[in-house]
Enzyme design. Structure first.
Site, PDB file in Angstrom:
ATOM      1  N   ASP A 141      32.420  41.117  43.094  1.00  0.00           N
ATOM      2  CA  ASP A 141      32.818  39.929  43.854  1.00  0.00           C
ATOM      3  C   ASP A 141      31.791  38.822  43.671  1.00  0.00           C
ATOM      4  O   ASP A 141      31.551  38.022  44.575  1.00  0.00           O
ATOM      5  CB  ASP A 141      32.946  40.310  45.336  1.00  0.00           C
ATOM      6  CG  ASP A 141      33.669  39.233  46.139  1.00  0.00           C
ATOM      7  OD1 ASP A 141      33.496  39.216  47.389  1.00  0.00           O
ATOM      8  OD2 ASP A 141      34.380  38.409  45.536  1.00  0.00           O
ATOM      9  N   LYS A 144      32.518  35.023  38.509  1.00  0.00           N
ATOM     10  CA  LYS A 144      33.699  35.596  37.859  1.00  0.00           C
ATOM     11  C   LYS A 144      33.478  35.783  36.352  1.00  0.00           C
ATOM     12  O   LYS A 144      34.072  36.674  35.763  1.00  0.00           O
ATOM     13  CB  LYS A 144      34.937  34.726  38.138  1.00  0.00           C
ATOM     14  CG  LYS A 144      35.146  34.447  39.647  1.00  0.00           C
ATOM     15  CD  LYS A 144      34.998  35.690  40.520  1.00  0.00           C
ATOM     16  CE  LYS A 144      34.747  35.344  41.977  1.00  0.00           C
ATOM     17  NZ  LYS A 144      34.298  36.517  42.786  1.00  0.00           N
ATOM     18  N   ASP A 169      37.478  41.770  42.909  1.00  0.00           N
ATOM     19  CA  ASP A 169      38.123  40.729  43.705  1.00  0.00           C
ATOM     20  C   ASP A 169      38.440  39.526  42.808  1.00  0.00           C
ATOM     21  O   ASP A 169      37.820  39.336  41.758  1.00  0.00           O
ATOM     22  CB  ASP A 169      37.208  40.285  44.849  1.00  0.00           C
ATOM     23  CG  ASP A 169      37.927  39.379  45.848  1.00  0.00           C
ATOM     24  OD1 ASP A 169      37.256  38.565  46.496  1.00  0.00           O
ATOM     25  OD2 ASP A 169      39.176  39.466  45.966  1.00  0.00           O
ATOM     26  N   ASN A 170      39.414  38.701  43.209  1.00  0.00           N
ATOM     27  CA  ASN A 170      39.667  37.394  42.595  1.00  0.00           C
ATOM     28  C   ASN A 170      40.138  37.421  41.160  1.00  0.00           C
ATOM     29  O   ASN A 170      39.853  36.480  40.395  1.00  0.00           O
ATOM     30  CB  ASN A 170      38.414  36.512  42.666  1.00  0.00           C
ATOM     31  CG  ASN A 170      37.817  36.463  44.033  1.00  0.00           C
ATOM     32  OD1 ASN A 170      36.674  36.879  44.263  1.00  0.00           O
ATOM     33  ND2 ASN A 170      38.580  35.943  44.986  1.00  0.00           N
ATOM     34  N   GLU A 199      41.951  34.853  50.182  1.00  0.00           N
ATOM     35  CA  GLU A 199      41.560  34.977  51.591  1.00  0.00           C
ATOM     36  C   GLU A 199      41.971  33.755  52.416  1.00  0.00           C
ATOM     37  O   GLU A 199      41.747  32.615  52.034  1.00  0.00           O
ATOM     38  CB  GLU A 199      40.047  35.222  51.713  1.00  0.00           C
ATOM     39  CG  GLU A 199      39.165  34.307  50.922  1.00  0.00           C
ATOM     40  CD  GLU A 199      38.792  34.871  49.547  1.00  0.00           C
ATOM     41  OE1 GLU A 199      39.577  35.638  48.987  1.00  0.00           O
ATOM     42  OE2 GLU A 199      37.731  34.522  49.033  1.00  0.00           O
TER      43      GLU A 199
HETATM   44  O1  LIG Z   1      32.788  32.436  43.493  1.00  0.00           O
HETATM   45  C1  LIG Z   1      33.143  33.331  44.257  1.00  0.00           C
HETATM   46  N1  LIG Z   1      32.322  34.358  44.518  1.00  0.00           N
HETATM   47  C2  LIG Z   1      31.039  34.499  43.855  1.00  0.00           C
HETATM   48  C3  LIG Z   1      29.916  33.615  44.419  1.00  0.00           C
HETATM   49  C4  LIG Z   1      28.683  33.849  43.568  1.00  0.00           C
HETATM   50  C5  LIG Z   1      27.647  34.652  44.282  1.00  0.00           C
HETATM   51  C6  LIG Z   1      26.853  35.510  43.401  1.00  0.00           C
HETATM   52  C7  LIG Z   1      26.312  36.699  43.751  1.00  0.00           C
HETATM   53  C8  LIG Z   1      25.567  37.322  42.715  1.00  0.00           C
HETATM   54  C9  LIG Z   1      24.861  38.522  42.752  1.00  0.00           C
HETATM   55  C10 LIG Z   1      24.180  38.950  41.642  1.00  0.00           C
HETATM   56  N2  LIG Z   1      24.186  38.230  40.518  1.00  0.00           N
HETATM   57  C11 LIG Z   1      24.852  37.075  40.444  1.00  0.00           C
HETATM   58  C12 LIG Z   1      25.552  36.611  41.557  1.00  0.00           C
HETATM   59  S1  LIG Z   1      26.464  35.168  41.782  1.00  0.00           S
HETATM   60  C13 LIG Z   1      34.457  33.282  44.949  1.00  0.00           C
HETATM   61  C14 LIG Z   1      35.164  32.074  44.951  1.00  0.00           C
HETATM   62  C15 LIG Z   1      36.398  31.978  45.601  1.00  0.00           C
HETATM   63  C16 LIG Z   1      37.153  30.696  45.611  1.00  0.00           C
HETATM   64  C17 LIG Z   1      38.546  30.699  45.474  1.00  0.00           C
HETATM   65  C18 LIG Z   1      39.250  29.504  45.500  1.00  0.00           C
HETATM   66  C19 LIG Z   1      38.569  28.310  45.635  1.00  0.00           C
HETATM   67  F1  LIG Z   1      39.254  27.145  45.673  1.00  0.00           F
HETATM   68  C20 LIG Z   1      37.191  28.292  45.760  1.00  0.00           C
HETATM   69  C21 LIG Z   1      36.483  29.487  45.749  1.00  0.00           C
HETATM   70  C22 LIG Z   1      36.931  33.096  46.263  1.00  0.00           C
HETATM   71  C23 LIG Z   1      36.238  34.299  46.245  1.00  0.00           C
HETATM   72  O2  LIG Z   1      36.746  35.403  46.874  1.00  0.00           O
HETATM   73  C24 LIG Z   1      35.020  34.411  45.588  1.00  0.00           C
HETATM   74  O3  LIG Z   1      34.397  35.621  45.587  1.00  0.00           O
HETATM   75 MG   LIG Z   2      35.757  37.147  46.240  1.00  0.00          MG
END
Ligand SMILES: O=C(NCCCCc1cc2ccncc2s1)c1cc(-c2ccc(F)cc2)cc(O)c1O
Ligand SMILES: [Mg+2]
Length: 214
Positions: A141, A144, A169-170, A199
């Protein structure tokens, strides 16, 4: 000075959830994100699919890539057997600080190891650092565009065994096309798509569950 959205999520947990009650923490975050401010938690609809996979796998070792505020971390950990361990990686120090407090409020700190840093740096170190052999369940998660390289990295590092489950996820929104292409066409995985919604919205999204065949 202005608070961050994760800080406002933590405040909602501390206001509305009962200490030591993980389900009330999950509910408080869902209420806040559905009625006050959207946030990128896996959420209640996909969360039910997550719950069913965790319950079915009954994992002793879990890796979560992408903690954010700890919503899915708490959701998963609340379903684990007593000696099970969950390692969760979070890149953003601000989010990690909030997640630690959400996890503590839920009373699950003894089951969860939150590691700050990038998945690409940490995956090769997990065995030596945490004495992990393999993961029974991995919840993807995070970024992406890291799902595919990190899956290949987990394979190379021997972190997956015959029967390990990857739950991503996603896979529709924001989407992980290269990961889906790889995992659905690889003879080393058996995959299944669980159609759901992004979500707290009506947009399509879903979870891809894949079994590593060894
Ligand atoms: O980017 C998302 N999730 C990742 C955040 C990046 C956090 C990280 C953790 C980590 C740990 C270790 N190494 C590298 C990393 S990088 C995310 C985005 C949307 C979304 C959907 C529609 C939209 F209009 C706008 C956002 C929905 C979701 O469920 C998500 O999970
Ligand atoms: Mg997600």
């Amino acid at each position: 000075t202005q608070t961050t959205r994760p800080q406002r999520i933590l405040a909602a947990v501390q206001k509305n959830a009962t200490r030591g009650d993980p389900r009330s923490v999950v509910k408080a975050i869902d209420q806040f994100c559905r009625h006050k401010e959207w946030a990128m938690n896996v959420g209640d609809e996909k969360g039910c699919i997550l719950d069913s996979v965790v319950t079915e796998v009954n994992p002793a070792t879990v890796l979560e890539l992408g903690t954010y505020c700890g919503y899915s971390t708490v959701r998963i950990a609340s379903l684990l057997p007593s000696h099970a361990k969950l390692i969760t990686l979070e890149f953003d120090p601000g989010n990690a600080a909030i997640a630690r407090q959400v996890i503590a409020w839920a009373g699950l700190a003894d089951k969860i190891q939150l590691v700050e840093g990038a998945s690409g740096d940490w995956i090769p170190k997990l065995k030596e650092k945490f004495g992990i052999e393999t993961f029974d369940l991995v919840f993807l998660d995070h970024w992406k565009d890291r799902y595919l390289p990190d899956t290949k990295l987990m394979e190379e590092c021997g972190l997956l065994r015959k029967g390990s489950i990857l739950l991503a996820d996603n896979v529709i929104c924001p989407g992980t096309p290269d990961y889906l292409e790889y995992i659905r066409n690889s003879p080393r995985y058996k995959s299944q798509y669980f159609k759901s919604h992004l979500e707290y919205t009506k947009a399509e999204d879903g979870l891809e569950k894949s079994v590593f065949l060894g």
